[in-house]
Design an enzyme around this catalytic site. Structure first.
Site, PDB file in Angstrom:
ATOM      1  N   CYS A   1       0.817  -1.230   0.000  1.00  0.00           N
ATOM      2  CA  CYS A   1       0.000   0.000   0.000  1.00  0.00           C
ATOM      3  C   CYS A   1       0.844   1.270   0.000  1.00  0.00           C
ATOM      4  CB  CYS A   1      -0.913   0.007   1.215  1.00  0.00           C
ATOM      5  SG  CYS A   1      -1.908  -1.482   1.334  1.00  0.00           S
TER       6      CYS A   1
ATOM      7  N   HIS B   1      -3.550   6.728   3.706  1.00  0.00           N
ATOM      8  CA  HIS B   1      -3.921   5.489   3.019  1.00  0.00           C
ATOM      9  C   HIS B   1      -5.336   5.108   3.456  1.00  0.00           C
ATOM     10  CE1 HIS B   1      -4.037   1.541   1.465  1.00  0.00           C
ATOM     11  NE2 HIS B   1      -3.818   0.925   2.614  1.00  0.00           N
TER      12      HIS B   1
ATOM     13  N   ASN C   1     -10.310  -0.420   0.151  1.00  0.00           N
ATOM     14  CA  ASN C   1      -8.858  -0.318   0.193  1.00  0.00           C
ATOM     15  C   ASN C   1      -8.298  -0.766  -1.161  1.00  0.00           C
ATOM     16  OD1 ASN C   1      -6.138  -0.658   0.593  1.00  0.00           O
ATOM     17  ND2 ASN C   1      -6.330  -1.733   2.556  1.00  0.00           N
TER      18      ASN C   1
HETATM   19  O1  UT7 Z   1      -3.875  -1.758   3.295  1.00  0.00           O
HETATM   20  C1  UT7 Z   1      -3.332  -2.772   4.038  1.00  0.00           C
HETATM   21  C2  UT7 Z   1      -3.493  -2.460   5.414  1.00  0.00           C
HETATM   22  N1  UT7 Z   1      -4.623  -3.139   5.979  1.00  0.00           N
HETATM   23  C3  UT7 Z   1      -5.271  -2.595   6.982  1.00  0.00           C
HETATM   24  O2  UT7 Z   1      -4.981  -1.496   7.353  1.00  0.00           O
HETATM   25  C4  UT7 Z   1      -6.302  -3.383   7.709  1.00  0.00           C
HETATM   26  C5  UT7 Z   1      -6.250  -3.019   9.153  1.00  0.00           C
HETATM   27  N2  UT7 Z   1      -7.231  -3.749   9.943  1.00  0.00           N
HETATM   28  C6  UT7 Z   1      -8.534  -3.488   9.874  1.00  0.00           C
HETATM   29  O3  UT7 Z   1      -8.956  -2.618   9.114  1.00  0.00           O
HETATM   30  C7  UT7 Z   1      -9.458  -4.216  10.806  1.00  0.00           C
HETATM   31  O4  UT7 Z   1      -8.694  -5.011  11.666  1.00  0.00           O
HETATM   32  C8  UT7 Z   1     -10.494  -5.102  10.062  1.00  0.00           C
HETATM   33  C9  UT7 Z   1     -11.522  -4.236   9.385  1.00  0.00           C
HETATM   34  C10 UT7 Z   1      -9.761  -5.993   9.051  1.00  0.00           C
HETATM   35  C11 UT7 Z   1     -11.213  -6.014  11.056  1.00  0.00           C
HETATM   36  O5  UT7 Z   1     -11.793  -5.225  12.093  1.00  0.00           O
HETATM   37  P1  UT7 Z   1     -11.610  -5.670  13.610  1.00  0.00           P
HETATM   38  O6  UT7 Z   1     -12.405  -4.749  14.416  1.00  0.00           O
HETATM   39  O7  UT7 Z   1     -10.127  -5.738  13.873  1.00  0.00           O
HETATM   40  O8  UT7 Z   1     -12.296  -7.095  13.622  1.00  0.00           O
HETATM   41  P2  UT7 Z   1     -11.667  -8.493  14.044  1.00  0.00           P
HETATM   42  O9  UT7 Z   1     -10.733  -8.992  13.002  1.00  0.00           O
HETATM   43  O10 UT7 Z   1     -11.163  -8.372  15.446  1.00  0.00           O
HETATM   44  O11 UT7 Z   1     -12.946  -9.405  14.039  1.00  0.00           O
HETATM   45  C12 UT7 Z   1     -14.025  -9.183  14.942  1.00  0.00           C
HETATM   46  C13 UT7 Z   1     -15.100 -10.225  14.671  1.00  0.00           C
HETATM   47  C14 UT7 Z   1     -14.580 -11.653  14.576  1.00  0.00           C
HETATM   48  O12 UT7 Z   1     -15.532 -12.489  15.161  1.00  0.00           O
HETATM   49  P3  UT7 Z   1     -15.343 -13.026  16.676  1.00  0.00           P
HETATM   50  O13 UT7 Z   1     -14.054 -13.767  16.663  1.00  0.00           O
HETATM   51  O14 UT7 Z   1     -15.315 -11.769  17.526  1.00  0.00           O
HETATM   52  O15 UT7 Z   1     -16.562 -13.853  16.882  1.00  0.00           O
HETATM   53  C15 UT7 Z   1     -14.520 -11.927  13.100  1.00  0.00           C
HETATM   54  O16 UT7 Z   1     -14.687 -13.310  12.785  1.00  0.00           O
HETATM   55  O17 UT7 Z   1     -15.716  -9.961  13.401  1.00  0.00           O
HETATM   56  C16 UT7 Z   1     -15.721 -11.144  12.611  1.00  0.00           C
HETATM   57  N3  UT7 Z   1     -15.633 -10.761  11.215  1.00  0.00           N
HETATM   58  C17 UT7 Z   1     -16.701 -10.427  10.469  1.00  0.00           C
HETATM   59  N4  UT7 Z   1     -18.018 -10.390  10.748  1.00  0.00           N
HETATM   60  C18 UT7 Z   1     -18.848 -10.004   9.771  1.00  0.00           C
HETATM   61  C19 UT7 Z   1     -14.506 -10.606  10.450  1.00  0.00           C
HETATM   62  N5  UT7 Z   1     -14.860 -10.200   9.218  1.00  0.00           N
HETATM   63  C20 UT7 Z   1     -16.204 -10.083   9.205  1.00  0.00           C
HETATM   64  C21 UT7 Z   1     -17.135  -9.683   8.224  1.00  0.00           C
HETATM   65  N6  UT7 Z   1     -18.429  -9.650   8.542  1.00  0.00           N
HETATM   66  N7  UT7 Z   1     -16.751  -9.308   6.999  1.00  0.00           N
END
Ligand code: UT7
Length: 339
Positions: free
Chosen positions: A115, A255, A285
């Site tokens: 990125c 970004h 993204n």
């Molecule tokens: O450009 C490259 C750089 N990339 C980034 O900057 C990404 C940085 N990270 C993020 O933007 C965030 O971490 C995400 C948007 C990817 C995820 O958000 P989060 O608040 O960190 O969620 P998480 O990964 O901690 O997941 C929370 C819950 C999980 O369920 P449990 O374990 O709490 O039951 C996931 O399984 O959300 C669940 N989950 C979803 N639920 C519905 C993960 N993806 C989804 C989804 N829809 N698409």
């Protein structure tokens, strides 16, 4: 000898026509519009059509930038393409772009730092300009991520989109351009964003059929923490080295990965969110393309004036970061007019 600066003489972007909304994704994986908006801020993204490739998208953005600059491909001295999703491993996508543009014999190379690629590429371009080596450099940030995303993996497929953005950096004697930058890498965290198969470590022919190794995997939480740690700290260092403060900056173009990361940066830097350029709700993204697309949109709409001072703040795979302070042009006149 007088100093040489680089001005953004032209800019352009290309986003595929096809829109994929969060509601469309609800039909594809176990997710909801509410979750995606709350956790990321994204509402829709663009998806390339069959027949489009990374090079064709790059060429569309590149042509717009050249047109805006009033230049022809023959005027180019160098083409830099930032991408992690090239058409092929070889030849380099930069050579495909050079050929499709009709920039005969023009040197071209790829910057593959995820990125941060476009900001890395932009910093390289300014070095070639400031040393008097080249006069016109096309820097393109492009990604066709939809072909490298596992559409069954809800943790990644809802985040990414396809796009291309470009700028022509042109030598000028009038002060403007790059006023400070910092490039960084921490490969110890490389596994946080990885496309494991297809390289020398895990060559494609040895991958089991249907392996998910061919798709992007991301430890979202780790990247989130890295981004919130890095963006503000790097900006502070670059400002300090350049003898500026955030009061000297008109706009921050971060970004576009996650609205919550941008909100955290806004808080940490004590800069109101209104001074951050945000378009991720429309494109998701798009990795190396997010910053040049946002810059191109805002220069076109007039939200950003060419004489404004911008802080570009990127982070991503590697893990890498790249921060730059630029003033796109020395004059607010039409992009093609040296006055
Ligand atoms: O450009 C490259 C750089 N990339 C980034 O900057 C990404 C940085 N990270 C993020 O933007 C965030 O971490 C995400 C948007 C990817 C995820 O958000 P989060 O608040 O960190 O969620 P998480 O990964 O901690 O997941 C929370 C819950 C999980 O369920 P449990 O374990 O709490 O039951 C996931 O399984 O959300 C669940 N989950 C979803 N639920 C519905 C993960 N993806 C989804 C989804 N829809 N698409």
């Amino acid at each position: 000898m007088s100093s040489i600066y680089g001005r953004i003489a032209g800019w352009g972007h290309y986003t595929p026509e096809k829109v994929l909304t969060n509601f469309d994704l609800e039909q594809m994986v176990d997710t909801s519009n509410e979750w995606i908006v709350q956790r990321s801020g994204i509402r829709e993204r663009r998806i390339a059509q069959a027949g489009e490739t990374t090079s064709t998208m790059a060429v569309n953005a590149g042509r717009s930038a050249l047109e805006k600059a009033g230049l022809s491909p023959a005027d180019l001295d160098l083409i830099i393409v930032a991408t992690s999703t090239p058409d092929y491993h070889a030849p380099a996508v930069s050579s495909l772009v050079q050929d499709q543009l009709g920039a005969v014999g023009c040197p071209a190379f790829v910057v593959e730092t995820g990125c941060t690629g476009w900001v890395y590429g932009l910093s390289i371009a300014y070095q070639f300009i400031q040393t008097g080596t080249y006069e016109n450099i096309l820097v393109i940030g492009v990604e066709l991520l939809s072909r490298f995303v596992n559409w069954k993996d809800r943790s990644t497929c809802v985040l990414f989109g396809d796009a291309a953005g470009a700028a022509v950096i042109q030598a000028t004697e009038k002060p403007c351009g790059l006023e400070g930058f910092e490039l960084g890498s921490d490969g110890s965290q490389g596994e946080a964003i990885i496309l494991p198969a297809g390289g020398s470590a895990r060559p494609s022919p040895k991958e089991p059929p249907g392996s998910d190794g061919h798709y992007i995997r991301m430890n979202g939480r780790e990247v989130f923490k890295f981004a919130t740690r890095t963006v503000g700290a790097s900006a502070e260092r670059v400002l300090q080295k350049s003898g500026m403060t955030l009061n000297d900056i008109d706009w921050i173009i971060p970004h576009q990965a996650n609205l919550r990361i941008i909100q955290a940066a806004s808080k940490m830097m004590d800069v109101p969110l209104e001074r951050f350029i945000i378009n991720l709700e429309r494109y998701g993204n798009t990795s190396a393309a997010t910053i040049p697309v946002a810059l191109s949109e805002c220069l076109t709409s007039g939200q950003i004036q060419p004489t404004d001072r911008l802080l570009l703040a990127s982070f991503g795979a590697g893990l890498t970061w790249a921060t730059a302070i630029i003033q796109p042009n020395h004059s607010a006149d039409h992009a093609t007019t040296e006055s």
